[in-house]
Design a protein around this motif. Sequence first.
Motif, PDB file in Angstrom:
ATOM      1  N   SER A 273      -0.075  -5.204  14.627  1.00  0.00           N
ATOM      2  CA  SER A 273      -0.495  -4.514  13.398  1.00  0.00           C
ATOM      3  C   SER A 273      -0.671  -5.515  12.271  1.00  0.00           C
ATOM      4  CB  SER A 273       0.517  -3.440  12.968  1.00  0.00           C
ATOM      5  OG  SER A 273       0.807  -2.598  14.039  1.00  0.00           O
ATOM      6  N   GLY A 275      -3.464  -6.820  11.155  1.00  0.00           N
ATOM      7  CA  GLY A 275      -4.623  -6.572  10.312  1.00  0.00           C
ATOM      8  C   GLY A 275      -5.673  -7.668  10.315  1.00  0.00           C
ATOM      9  N   LEU A 311      -3.566  -1.190  10.197  1.00  0.00           N
ATOM     10  CA  LEU A 311      -2.316  -1.357   9.453  1.00  0.00           C
ATOM     11  C   LEU A 311      -1.494  -0.077   9.588  1.00  0.00           C
ATOM     12  CD1 LEU A 311      -3.704  -3.207   6.319  1.00  0.00           C
ATOM     13  CD2 LEU A 311      -2.583  -4.182   8.323  1.00  0.00           C
ATOM     14  N   ASP A 312      -0.206  -0.291   9.745  1.00  0.00           N
ATOM     15  CA  ASP A 312       0.712   0.798  10.073  1.00  0.00           C
ATOM     16  C   ASP A 312       0.626   1.992   9.127  1.00  0.00           C
ATOM     17  OD1 ASP A 312       2.947   2.174  11.024  1.00  0.00           O
ATOM     18  OD2 ASP A 312       4.272   1.067   9.673  1.00  0.00           O
ATOM     19  N   THR A 313       0.475   1.739   7.840  1.00  0.00           N
ATOM     20  CA  THR A 313       0.597   2.838   6.879  1.00  0.00           C
ATOM     21  C   THR A 313      -0.739   3.494   6.525  1.00  0.00           C
ATOM     22  OG1 THR A 313       0.421   1.240   5.102  1.00  0.00           O
ATOM     23  CG2 THR A 313       2.644   1.843   5.790  1.00  0.00           C
TER      24      THR A 313
END
Lengths: 670, 261
Positions: A273, A275, A311-313
């Motif tokens: 993750s 990016g 990206l995780d969020t």
Amino acid sequence: MPYVYHIKQHSKNRLQKISASENLSMFKQRRIVIMTAETLLISKQRLISSMDAAKSNYRIAALTKTNDDRYVYDYIGKGDDIEFEYHPTVIPPKKFLFLSKETLFEFSDDGKIKSELETTPTILFGIRPCDLNAIKILNEAFADHHGDPNYLARLEKTLVIGMECTKVCDEHAFCYRTGSQNAKGGYDIMLYPDGDNFAVKSVTDKGKKFVTKYLTKHTANIGADDFINEVLKKKEQAFSKEKLFPNLDKMPEIFAANSHHPIWEQEGSKCLSCGSCIMTCPTCYCFDVRDEVALNMQHGKRQRVWDGCMLDTFAVVAGGANFRGSQTDRLHHRINRKFNWLVHKHGQSVCVGCGRCVRACLAKISPKTIGDAILADAKLATATVDVPLDAHKADRDLYLPMPAKIVACESFTEQEKHFKLELENGKSLGHDAGQFVQISILGVGEAPISLASPPDNTPTFDICVRKVGDVTNKLHTMNVGDTVHVRGPFGHGFTPEIMEKMRGKHLLFIAGGIGYVPLRSLINQVVANQHDYEKITILYGCKTPSERMFPKELSHLAKIGGKISIAETVDQAEEGWTGNVGVITTLIPPIDLDPTNTIAVIVGPPIMYKFVLKSLTDKHITADNIYVSLERRMKCGVGKCGHCQMSGIYVCQDGPVFKYADIKDNEEVF
Amino acid sequence: MAKPRVAFFEFSDCEGCQLCALDLTPEQLLDLVSVVDIVEFREAMTEKAGALDDHGDGTDSIDVAFIEGSINRESDVARLKRIRERASIVVALGACAHIGGINALKNFQSEEEYRKAAYPTDPYKYESTTAKAIGEFIKVDAVIPGCPIDTGEFLHVVKDLLVGHKPQVPDYPVCVECKLKENGCVYEKGMHCLGPVTRAGCGARCPSNGGYCYGCRGLISKPNIASQQDIMQKYNLNEDEMLSKFKMFLQRSKEVFPDDK
Ligand code: SF4
Ligand code: SF4
Ligand code: SF4
Ligand code: SF4
Ligand code: SF4
Ligand code: FES
């Protein structure tokens, strides 16, 4: 497959006929080189001096080498700074059109807003076919449905000069797999290099004007067509060993059938993750929006910055739920954007095989590996819903919010507060039930909020706000007389067509928690016109009695009686609660309904849908007669930023209200 | 509106982060004091307003406490809790407060070893226990990570607090910023970098300046440590070398050193 190039001089009329008659389908490995524009020959030295001459009117970005020997696209000081030999760059030339960080508008503490769009004429010089295809894709994406003012203003001021590749640039590139080594658009002028000589061909009016002004005086046009022919022949030879993806023309259908292929987990589990892939991709265009205030708190700006689905969020909503919580889910999403969901829209693979993400990924995750694995499997499914391109001109006001005054407000619970807003321009919002607005607090940010009042012609409208993030927390501290800013209404709500379909039917509303708010506008609308419907049944479930929204209205509805009935339940009783205790699905079996004459509408927290849908299926209500309103993270509200996307559908644009039948096979929905 | 009362405190640290916080241009400094009241700041002020407690700290309530340094003594814990009680918002300032910082390296040694190393002549004269982050004792509302912190990020957090924003530091890895700078990855130059698991916000300071990331800003919320290890291994780092990479700043990170004291 051999590449066949048709190179012919055509008249404009003839060309129009060709494009109408021939099926210029997306993956046809055939190119019609349009020869209406003047083609000419020029030497490298003269090309460089022409660029020096153009510098007085344009800033020029081209491939250059930095002092520490990195190759980057950058604005050049002089023509000699241009690197003509291609070396892959970390960041694609997209950065000149879609800036990694840019200001959408500036604001001051008196609530004034001003925005400026790009005005500097710019040349992007020597852009390779993969990146040209990417520019074409971005041009289409930023004009689709709503014209992005910032991007389109910059595009209008930009002249793109492409340059053919005559060999594969390195071992990571795989443009030849996706058929992207030939530019399908995205440029005004193309350069065909052979040693120190170039053929120049312009394909747009902008390009022709430029060529006439800066290039013609040094050039010959005799033999240019043959020169181009030769260059393309050499290119064909150089690429002849490289293969297209198998089944390239059925990519979306095959990817749709392979969501559970083992390759996803195999590659996804390695993903950090980090990016790097989305930052370097020429066709990623998602962004985040943030407000930045000056230290003296007197002014600030709303900015957008690159963001991306790896990206995780990225898909986390204000309440904290993450709709793509695992690396595998995110990889699946990213690659399906490239190879499935957006392919029909753009008429080509949206991964252009530039290899940047492959070079950047330490875990060595590559779209090529995934494409090879999945496309070898010729299992087909119907590709996901395809919403065609709908090009629009720049909308100057797209991101500029309008001031609105709070004219009434009331707190329902600790968490929920109801506001009546009035647009300062005195106009009516003009919304449908089920649509939403973006509410801004300048300096804090923007949040999507469902409209809670039925459509009407007044300048006021209602919203009900749950405290879940910065904007909503701040809103809770505001009162009558305060000003907020509003964009919208956005999205697809209960349109007149849906309302027409509901006429004469038994309407079954099922709301969970704050899900009552988006339904409230619809409920009020149908209750006011109850003679149009057979029956109206409202089921409402909350965690606790104190979380009930609009309690006065609920008891009012309960008193009307007749064809209107309402049943409520809570997960946990509190003192004074005499009603039902239990999950909302317990209210469904006892309802007396004719499934052929019932329309159900569900709005609630993500977890609720699965169970409610099951109970409705048990009651034989078909997917065609069920509507849902979905929650996703939203930033732009206009189908650009990518945050709300699920399986190729933009919830902000195609939803939040969906017919269940339209999305039930969509793997990212529930 | 009354200006928020802001105070700075330090525990075990080099005070570099406080210096960074005030490494402002004269205009920035003027702007800053026009929007906040700095009531306690040993680095920059000699006087403290109001009564003092037995730690030498003030006793009035404060809106924002910036706390620098890791916790290395029992007596620090009491002081830390006192500050927490006085402050509406507590911000961990810098790697030491945030993740134990360089101080936590000593946790890899036995108590005797690190005491002898620090005070060779009289190892047991001073209090010294395991170095911990402040968040292991009190609730921390926001962090400004880094060793040292970035002045811009400090100002950012101040502004966030002033507008009523929950201070946001990035929760994505350093690689994002490294790519935006168009750096070539240092792995290709034979270095080993913790960028893929480390929280961004520094602008990829180290890889952009000839180095590699040590992880001073701590891990992102969901780091893929297994994959990070695979990569370092693939780039020829042996087990011990790998461990020493993680040791530098990540001793308090359960994802890397799960069975720690
Ligand atoms: S990826 Fe293909 S089109 Fe792009 S630069 Fe390399 S060879 Fe050229
Ligand atoms: S570059 Fe590789 S590891 Fe990083 S997010 Fe992309 S796929 Fe995952
Ligand atoms: S997905 Fe990778 S190879 Fe495809 S266009 Fe994006 S960066 Fe290039
Ligand atoms: S140098 Fe470090 S931070 Fe930069 S891309 Fe490579 S691993 Fe990531
Ligand atoms: S690159 Fe890594 S070690 Fe360097 S400042 Fe940033 S987080 Fe700290
Ligand atoms: S695309 Fe931005 S919110 Fe939907």
